[in-house]
Design a protein around this motif. Structure first.
Motif, short mmCIF file in Angstrom:
data_model
loop_
_atom_site.label_atom_id
_atom_site.label_comp_id
_atom_site.label_asym_id
_atom_site.label_seq_id
_atom_site.Cartn_x
_atom_site.Cartn_y
_atom_site.Cartn_z
N SER A 103 0.85 -1.18 0.00
CA SER A 103 0.00 0.00 0.00
C SER A 103 0.89 1.23 0.00
O SER A 103 2.11 1.15 0.12
CB SER A 103 -0.95 0.02 1.20
N VAL A 104 0.25 2.40 -0.15
CA VAL A 104 0.91 3.70 -0.06
C VAL A 104 0.19 4.49 1.02
O VAL A 104 -1.04 4.60 1.00
CB VAL A 104 0.87 4.46 -1.40
N PHE A 105 0.95 5.02 1.94
CA PHE A 105 0.40 5.84 3.04
C PHE A 105 0.94 7.26 2.92
O PHE A 105 2.14 7.47 2.73
CB PHE A 105 0.79 5.24 4.39
N TRP A 106 0.03 8.24 3.05
CA TRP A 106 0.46 9.63 2.93
C TRP A 106 -0.59 10.56 3.54
O TRP A 106 -1.24 11.33 2.85
CB TRP A 106 0.70 10.00 1.46
N PRO A 107 -0.76 10.52 4.86
CA PRO A 107 -1.65 11.51 5.48
C PRO A 107 -1.08 12.92 5.27
O PRO A 107 0.15 13.10 5.27
CB PRO A 107 -1.60 11.13 6.97
N PRO A 108 -1.91 13.93 5.03
CA PRO A 108 -3.38 13.91 5.08
C PRO A 108 -4.04 13.64 3.73
O PRO A 108 -5.24 13.78 3.60
CB PRO A 108 -3.70 15.33 5.53
N TYR A 109 -3.24 13.25 2.72
CA TYR A 109 -3.81 13.02 1.38
C TYR A 109 -4.51 11.67 1.27
O TYR A 109 -5.25 11.42 0.31
CB TYR A 109 -2.71 13.12 0.33
N GLY A 110 -4.29 10.80 2.22
CA GLY A 110 -4.89 9.48 2.22
C GLY A 110 -4.60 8.82 3.55
O GLY A 110 -4.06 9.45 4.47
N PRO A 111 -4.95 7.55 3.69
CA PRO A 111 -4.78 6.87 4.97
C PRO A 111 -3.32 6.68 5.35
O PRO A 111 -2.42 6.76 4.51
CB PRO A 111 -5.47 5.52 4.75
#
Length: 368
Positions: free
Chosen positions: A170-178
């Motif tokens: 997966s890819v994680f990148w708050p605040p653009y996504g989870p």
């Protein structure tokens, strides 16, 4: 469509065009995308089952600067799945073995060895200065540590995990996504490891290849990433399945106590900064890009790469009351730099939204 993470580096030479000819032909990469790869700084956590295929793929693709974090040595039991290491490397530091292998693949890549174990006291300093982190670690403590640091610093994080015949990406990148804690709020109880549950080497290679592809997409802006999605692979069933992943609105920000030490700072638009600079008494501009990044330089800006920002004598000469705007190629590093300055007592800090090159071409807004 995914926005590119970094600005392109200098034009390609003929050797580059020959080496990357098949990649240059791809829609979504081309000349600009290849130059973005050359400008990118990617940190890979772990030089093991997942890290080695990621490292090899990124070096071959032309990523300009690759950092590798690992404090372990090569063991015989690693060799069935960690293809950058060979029998002759047993007993060597994994970072050094990986560095030598990457230079055989692509002599032009710059490799930074971080021969250490990540901990709360060093993780932010190690991640600072990179555009993207790829987490190929093999334990939950490190995964939470990396995910929380990446969230604090505003870094996109490509994550993967393998066990037995299965793997996840997966890819994680708050605040653009989870973020990672939206997938695993807490460490799963009695979680098996590759040492206890085993792993098929080819699963590592398959998951590592997907992780590297996600990193290339994030850097170049090609295609759609796995942000907000969990990709699961089962080698026994020969299946790939994708599941939606959403942020938990009730989840607190990563490590709130450390967030207080590195606060977010206000932002400024290119047009507004252009007006302030045109007035002759604008803020001090600190450009935190690397020396090789020359597109859109601003006259009079202090050039201090993000990795050496807090130790710079230029910074020490500034009063903490000095108005400062941090700038970079995309806004990501500028935001991290602004947070570092605010944490060190600067009271009037803003970061530029977008690329520094947009300031020179902006039309200052009319006063109202």
């Amino acid at each position: 469509m995914n926005l590119p993470l970094v600005d392109p580096a200098a034009p390609l030479d003929e050797d580059d065009r020959a080496r990357y000819a098949r990649q240059l032909a791809l829609p979504g990469i081309g000349d600009a995308g290849q130059r973005r790869l050359a400008a990118a700084r990617v940190l890979v956590i772990g030089a093991g089952g997942l890290g080695t295929p990621v490292l090899a793929a990124l070096a071959a693709a032309g990523v300009g600067v690759i950092g590798v974090v690992d404090d372990d040595v090569v063991e015989v039991s690693n060799l069935h799945r960690q293809l950058l290491h060979g029998t002759a490397d047993v007993g060597r530091q994994k970072t050094t073995s990986a560095r030598d292998a990457l230079h055989r693949i692509n002599p032009g890549v710059v490799v930074h060895e971080h021969r250490m174990r990540l901990a709360a006291v060093n993780v932010d300093d190690i991640l600072t200065g990179y555009d993207l982190v790829v987490d190929g670690s093999d334990n939950f403590d490190t995964r939470y540590l990396v995910a929380d640091a990446a969230e604090r610093l505003g870094l996109p994080c490509v994550w993967g995990a393998v066990l037995g015949y299965a793997g996840q990406v997966s890819v994680f990148w708050p605040p653009y996504g989870p973020g990672y804690r939206d997938l695993h709020p807490d460490t799963p109880g009695d979680a098996a490891t590759c040492a206890t549950g085993g792993v098929l080497g080819m699963v590592c290679h398959a998951i590592g290849a997907v992780m590297a592809a996600e990193a290339v997409k994030i850097i170049t802006g090609a295609g759609r990433t796995l942000l907000g999605q969990l990709l699961m692979f089962d080698a026994l069933d020969a299946t790939w399945r994708t599941f939606a992943l959403s942020p938990d609105p009730d989840r607190p920000a990563a490590d709130a106590t450390q967030l207080d030490a590195s606060p977010a700072v206000p932002v400024v638009l290119p047009s507004v900064l252009a007006r302030e600079l045109a007035g002759g008494e604008g803020p001090v501009v600190i450009d935190v890009r690397e020396p090789t990044e020359t597109d859109g330089s601003l006259s009079g800006a202090l050039r201090i790469p993000l990795g050496s920002l807090t130790a710079s004598p230029h910074l020490a000469a500034l009063a903490t009351t000095t108005p400062v705007v941090t700038v970079c190629a995309s806004g990501v590093r500028a935001a991290r730099a602004g947070a570092l300055l605010a944490a060190r007592g600067f009271r009037d800090v803003r970061s530029l939204v977008g690329a520094v090159g947009a300031v020179a071409s902006a039309h200052p807004p009319e006063d109202v």
